[in-house]
Design an enzyme around this catalytic site. Structure first.
Site, short mmCIF file in Angstrom:
data_model
loop_
_atom_site.label_atom_id
_atom_site.label_comp_id
_atom_site.label_asym_id
_atom_site.label_seq_id
_atom_site.Cartn_x
_atom_site.Cartn_y
_atom_site.Cartn_z
CE LYS A 11 -4.28 -47.36 13.40
NZ LYS A 11 -3.28 -47.43 14.50
CE1 TYR A 51 -1.23 -42.44 14.12
CE2 TYR A 51 -0.79 -42.91 11.81
CZ TYR A 51 -1.51 -43.13 12.97
OH TYR A 51 -2.54 -44.05 12.96
CG PHE A 59 5.92 -46.35 18.06
CD1 PHE A 59 4.97 -45.68 17.31
CD2 PHE A 59 5.95 -46.13 19.43
CE1 PHE A 59 4.07 -44.81 17.90
CE2 PHE A 59 5.06 -45.25 20.03
CZ PHE A 59 4.11 -44.59 19.26
CG ASN A 114 -3.43 -50.48 16.66
OD1 ASN A 114 -3.60 -49.95 15.56
ND2 ASN A 114 -3.11 -49.81 17.73
CG HIS A 117 -6.69 -43.17 14.32
ND1 HIS A 117 -5.62 -42.84 15.10
CD2 HIS A 117 -7.46 -42.04 14.25
CE1 HIS A 117 -5.73 -41.57 15.49
NE2 HIS A 117 -6.85 -41.06 14.99
CD GLU A 128 -6.73 -37.62 14.79
OE1 GLU A 128 -5.75 -37.66 15.55
OE2 GLU A 128 -7.71 -38.39 14.89
N1 UDP Z 1 2.12 -47.80 18.00
C1 UDP Z 1 3.16 -48.69 17.79
N2 UDP Z 1 3.93 -49.07 18.87
C2 UDP Z 1 3.69 -48.61 20.13
C3 UDP Z 1 2.63 -47.70 20.34
C4 UDP Z 1 1.86 -47.33 19.26
O1 UDP Z 1 3.40 -49.10 16.67
O2 UDP Z 1 4.43 -48.98 21.07
C5 UDP Z 1 1.29 -47.38 16.85
C6 UDP Z 1 -0.09 -48.03 16.85
O3 UDP Z 1 -0.47 -48.28 15.51
C7 UDP Z 1 -0.94 -46.95 17.49
C8 UDP Z 1 -0.30 -45.69 16.91
O4 UDP Z 1 1.09 -45.97 16.90
O5 UDP Z 1 -2.31 -47.08 17.16
C9 UDP Z 1 -0.56 -44.42 17.68
O6 UDP Z 1 -0.19 -44.62 19.03
P1 UDP Z 1 -1.11 -44.09 20.23
O7 UDP Z 1 -0.32 -44.19 21.48
O8 UDP Z 1 -1.71 -42.77 19.85
O9 UDP Z 1 -2.27 -45.22 20.30
P2 UDP Z 1 -3.82 -45.16 19.93
O10 UDP Z 1 -4.31 -43.77 20.24
O11 UDP Z 1 -3.92 -45.50 18.45
O12 UDP Z 1 -4.47 -46.21 20.79
MG MG Z 2 -3.59 -41.96 19.63
#
Ligand code: UDP
Ligand code: MG
Length: 139
Positions: A11, A51, A59, A114, A117, A128
């Site tokens: 990212k 997304y 968010f 974070n 992905h 994806e």
């Molecule tokens: N995200 C965020 N705030 C939150 C949760 C998620 O900004 O409270 C963002 C973060 O970049 C995350 C992405 O949204 O990786 C997708 O969320 P998901 O719950 O799918 O997490 P992941 O599968 O990436 O662990």
């Molecule tokens: Mg996810």
């Protein structure tokens, strides 16, 4: 039976901080092989589409802003039990909760920024991967 492919993005926080090479090294060192890879930057439309499942979450706006803020590296990865093993390698969504030794623990800045992905199912890994790569771009 678990599938052998997953999809990842490095990212914008991680590419911008110069962590791309170190993260790819960690991924290969954990036993994944690269099946496709490209450096690109998401448009707003791309990020909203990728997304879309999170569209109603609070968010979502920030996530789209962040994911379009700089370059990303997209890749299709191969390994036995790919989806689950890659989620273990990257760690929890929130780096404050990510286990020691995970990519997010080492490189992520925040729950939004974070670092990486990882697909959450075999079905989403296929969707994806196809979002970024044609069959011709996959080895
Ligand atoms: N995200 C965020 N705030 C939150 C949760 C998620 O900004 O409270 C963002 C973060 O970049 C995350 C992405 O949204 O990786 C997708 O969320 P998901 O719950 O799918 O997490 P992941 O599968 O990436 O662990
Ligand atoms: Mg996810």
């Amino acid at each position: 039976m678990a599938g052998t492919k997953t999809f990842t993005m490095i990212k914008p926080d991680a590419t911008g901080a110069g962590h791309t090479g170190k993260i790819i090294d960690r991924i290969i060192g954990a036993g994944f092989s690269l099946k496709a890879m490209k450096l690109t930057q998401l448009t707003r439309e791309d990020a909203e589409s990728f997304y879309a499942v999170h569209r109603e979450r609070p968010f979502f706006g920030e996530l789209v802003e962040y994911m379009t803020s700089g370059p990303i590296v997209a890749a299709i990865l191969e390994k036995d039990n790919a989806v689950e093993d890659f989620r273990t390698l990257i760690g929890a969504t929130n780096p404050a909760e990510a286990a020691e030794g995970t990519i997010r623990k080492e490189f992520a800045e925040s729950i939004a920024a974070n670092a990486v992905h990882g697909s959450d199912s075999d079905e989403n890994a296929a969707i994806e991967g196809a979002f970024f790569f044609s069959t011709r771009e996959t080895v």
